[in-house]
Write an enzyme that holds these catalytic residues in place. Structure first.
Site, PDB file in Angstrom:
ATOM      1  N   ARG A 102       0.807  -1.200  -0.068  1.00 25.65           N
ATOM      2  CA  ARG A 102      -0.059   0.103  -0.012  1.00 25.65           C
ATOM      3  C   ARG A 102       0.912   1.358  -0.167  1.00 25.65           C
ATOM      4  O   ARG A 102       1.730   1.417   1.019  1.00 25.65           O
ATOM      5  CB  ARG A 102      -0.765  -0.110   1.404  1.00 25.65           C
ATOM      6  CG  ARG A 102      -1.673   1.296   1.384  1.00 25.65           C
ATOM      7  CD  ARG A 102      -2.854   1.377   2.386  1.00 25.65           C
ATOM      8  NE  ARG A 102      -4.051   0.786   1.830  1.00 25.65           N
ATOM      9  CZ  ARG A 102      -5.161   0.954   2.283  1.00 25.65           C
ATOM     10  NH1 ARG A 102      -5.291   1.550   3.485  1.00 25.65           N
ATOM     11  NH2 ARG A 102      -6.060   0.082   1.696  1.00 25.65           N
ATOM     12  N   HIS A 129      -7.432   1.051  -6.531  1.00 28.86           N
ATOM     13  CA  HIS A 129      -7.621   0.244  -5.269  1.00 28.86           C
ATOM     14  C   HIS A 129      -8.374  -1.097  -5.666  1.00 28.86           C
ATOM     15  O   HIS A 129      -9.575  -1.434  -5.468  1.00 28.86           O
ATOM     16  CB  HIS A 129      -8.408   1.032  -4.196  1.00 28.86           C
ATOM     17  CG  HIS A 129      -8.506   0.442  -2.948  1.00 28.86           C
ATOM     18  ND1 HIS A 129      -7.766  -0.716  -2.636  1.00 28.86           N
ATOM     19  CD2 HIS A 129      -9.203   0.655  -1.781  1.00 28.86           C
ATOM     20  CE1 HIS A 129      -7.898  -0.958  -1.483  1.00 28.86           C
ATOM     21  NE2 HIS A 129      -8.840  -0.109  -0.859  1.00 28.86           N
ATOM     22  N   GLN A 132     -10.313  -3.560  -3.297  1.00 29.53           N
ATOM     23  CA  GLN A 132     -11.544  -3.371  -2.955  1.00 29.53           C
ATOM     24  C   GLN A 132     -12.677  -3.677  -3.930  1.00 29.53           C
ATOM     25  O   GLN A 132     -13.744  -4.128  -3.490  1.00 29.53           O
ATOM     26  CB  GLN A 132     -11.682  -1.702  -2.820  1.00 29.53           C
ATOM     27  CG  GLN A 132     -12.980  -1.160  -2.070  1.00 29.53           C
ATOM     28  CD  GLN A 132     -13.344  -1.636  -0.626  1.00 29.53           C
ATOM     29  OE1 GLN A 132     -12.320  -1.366   0.350  1.00 29.53           O
ATOM     30  NE2 GLN A 132     -14.308  -2.440  -0.507  1.00 29.53           N
ATOM     31  N   ASP A 217     -16.925   7.881  -1.909  1.00 35.51           N
ATOM     32  CA  ASP A 217     -15.821   7.692  -1.143  1.00 35.51           C
ATOM     33  C   ASP A 217     -15.504   9.198  -0.539  1.00 35.51           C
ATOM     34  O   ASP A 217     -16.280  10.016  -0.829  1.00 35.51           O
ATOM     35  CB  ASP A 217     -14.631   7.225  -2.087  1.00 35.51           C
ATOM     36  CG  ASP A 217     -13.556   6.887  -1.335  1.00 35.51           C
ATOM     37  OD1 ASP A 217     -13.416   6.770  -0.203  1.00 35.51           O
ATOM     38  OD2 ASP A 217     -12.272   6.718  -1.738  1.00 35.51           O
ATOM     39  N   CYS A 257     -16.329   2.178   0.430  1.00 35.36           N
ATOM     40  CA  CYS A 257     -14.967   1.304   0.911  1.00 35.36           C
ATOM     41  C   CYS A 257     -14.852   1.620   2.122  1.00 35.36           C
ATOM     42  O   CYS A 257     -14.129   0.721   2.835  1.00 35.36           O
ATOM     43  CB  CYS A 257     -13.975   1.733   0.016  1.00 35.36           C
ATOM     44  SG  CYS A 257     -13.384   3.434   0.040  1.00 35.36           S
ATOM     45  N   ARG A 285     -13.837  -8.129   2.012  1.00 35.44           N
ATOM     46  CA  ARG A 285     -12.399  -8.091   1.593  1.00 35.44           C
ATOM     47  C   ARG A 285     -11.938  -9.247   1.909  1.00 35.44           C
ATOM     48  O   ARG A 285     -10.760  -9.707   1.169  1.00 35.44           O
ATOM     49  CB  ARG A 285     -11.830  -6.661   2.586  1.00 35.44           C
ATOM     50  CG  ARG A 285     -12.385  -5.311   2.279  1.00 35.44           C
ATOM     51  CD  ARG A 285     -11.974  -4.992   0.767  1.00 35.44           C
ATOM     52  NE  ARG A 285     -10.315  -5.217   0.678  1.00 35.44           N
ATOM     53  CZ  ARG A 285      -9.575  -3.994   0.836  1.00 35.44           C
ATOM     54  NH1 ARG A 285      -9.964  -2.839   1.263  1.00 35.44           N
ATOM     55  NH2 ARG A 285      -8.495  -3.983   0.736  1.00 35.44           N
TER      56      ARG A 285
HETATM   57  N1  NVA Z   1      -9.917   7.010  -1.504  1.00 35.22           N
HETATM   58  C1  NVA Z   1      -9.353   6.547  -0.505  1.00 35.22           C
HETATM   59  C2  NVA Z   1      -9.642   5.093   0.030  1.00 35.22           C
HETATM   60  C3  NVA Z   1      -9.373   4.539   1.050  1.00 35.22           C
HETATM   61  C4  NVA Z   1      -9.544   3.161   1.565  1.00 35.22           C
HETATM   62  C5  NVA Z   1      -8.041   7.042   0.007  1.00 35.22           C
HETATM   63  O1  NVA Z   1      -7.137   6.718  -0.729  1.00 35.22           O
HETATM   64  O2  NVA Z   1      -7.649   7.327   1.127  1.00 35.22           O
HETATM   65  N1   CP Z   2     -11.248   0.137   2.349  1.00 36.38           N
HETATM   66  C1   CP Z   2     -10.368  -0.098   3.057  1.00 36.38           C
HETATM   67  O1   CP Z   2      -9.082  -0.096   1.885  1.00 36.38           O
HETATM   68  O2   CP Z   2      -9.781   0.158   4.172  1.00 36.38           O
HETATM   69  P1   CP Z   2      -8.578   0.472   5.035  1.00 36.38           P
HETATM   70  O3   CP Z   2      -7.853   1.721   4.546  1.00 36.38           O
HETATM   71  O4   CP Z   2      -9.109   0.310   6.355  1.00 36.38           O
HETATM   72  O5   CP Z   2      -7.549  -0.822   4.584  1.00 36.38           O
END
Ligand code: NVA
Ligand code: CP
Length: 300
Positions: A102, A129, A132, A217, A257, A285
């Site tokens: 990540r 992502h 997800q 989101d 998400c 997930r």
């Molecule tokens: N768009 C959000 C998704 C988090 C799971 C981010 O990148 O923070």
């Molecule tokens: N939706 C998602 O990826 O959640 P986290 O950031 O908690 O992993």
């Protein structure tokens, strides 16, 4: 032989995507503690950003399958001190069976994949992502059946989640309506690749009309915290509330998400209401990524 990677949904064919979804549903419904296809195998998880769902679902999934997961952060590895990605990918992949990353830059994941001898999974980048979307699509299939030919509405930021929704529309053949404020559109290359499956609307209510699934989101993603105030102004007309859901089909679902900001991108009434499936989506997930790990590591 080069390993299969999952840096993007487009690393899968449509058939493989559907197969993973169906396998995830089967794994969820028939949990067998003796089924340990990854016994003795190790997943390295590199988190340069925070996570609740991604970390726990991968770690629990590896444990269910008889393997284990290592949590690594740049703070306490040499990655944080500038060791080249290529060297890190070679070293880490010589000791583990799979790597999940990540990170901010999408290129970090693709560079890792180029130099890794084991599968590399994108656990979120600024651009995509895909994990997800495995869970979101599993959730839709469980509640409503195949999504082919349905209409999905994305309201809000043209961000990493939106890009992966565009990929899902291409692979699973659904229509994607987008309502994004000016300046916050998805990247043009994603839109161009999707052709006629993606349509833009000027308002959230127009985009939601006749929809089978409404998704949003956060307005400010991880790393954009300093833009929060400016984004609250830009996104104020891009909230999913009861009025927006009323424009969708009566049996439309709501997904997010998570983590969510009630009162910003979605009202509490919607996210905690009867059309919302956000907690099934979060649980999935686990199941979807178990199916992904099996697909990548057991050649299924
Ligand atoms: N768009 C959000 C998704 C988090 C799971 C981010 O990148 O923070
Ligand atoms: N939706 C998602 O990826 O959640 P986290 O950031 O908690 O992993």
């Amino acid at each position: 032989m080069n390993p299969r990677h999952f840096t993007s949904l487009l690393d899968l064919s449509s058939e493989e995507f559907r197969r993973i979804i169906n396998r995830a549903i089967a794994l969820k419904n028939n949990r067998d503690a003796d089924f340990q296809p990854l016994k003795g195998q190790v997943l390295a998880m590199i988190f340069e950003k925070s996570s609740t769902r991604t970390r726990i679902s991968f770690e629990a999934g590896m444990a269910h399958f008889g393997g284990s997961a290592l949590f690594l952060s740049p703070r306490d590895t040499q990655l944080g001190r500038g060791e080249p990605l290529q060297d890190s990918a070679k070293v880490i992949s010589s000791m583990v069976d799979c790597i999940m990353l990540r990170t901010d830059k999408h290129e970090t994941v693709t560079t890792f994949a180029q130099h890794s001898r084991v599968p590399v999974i994108n656990g979120l980048t600024d651009q995509q992502h895909p994990c997800q979307l495995l869970a979101d699509m599993q959730t839709y299939f469980e509640h409503r059946g195949d999504i082919k030919g349905k209409t999905v509405t994305w309201i809000g930021d043209g961000n990493n989640m939106c890009h992966s929704y565009i990929h899902a529309a291409m692979l699973l053949d659904f229509n994607l309506n987008l309502a994004c404020p000016a300046g916050y559109y998805p990247q043009q290359e994603f839109v161009d690749a999707a052709g006629e499956r993606v349509k833009f609307f000027n308002t959230a209510s127009a985009a939601a009309k006749g929809s089978d699934l409404c998704v949003t989101d956060v307005w400010a993603s991880m790393g954009q915290e300093e833009e929060q105030k400016q984004r609250e102004i830009a996104f104020k007309d891009y909230q999913i509330n009861a009025g927006i859901m009323n424009n969708a089909h009566n049996d439309a679902l709501f997904m997010h998400c998570l983590p969510a900001h009630r009162g910003e991108e979605v009202t509490a009434e919607v996210i905690d209401g009867p059309q919302s499936v956000v907690f099934a989506e979060a649980e999935n997930r686990l199941h979807a990524q178990k199916a992904l790990l099996e697909f990548l590591l057991c050649n299924k």
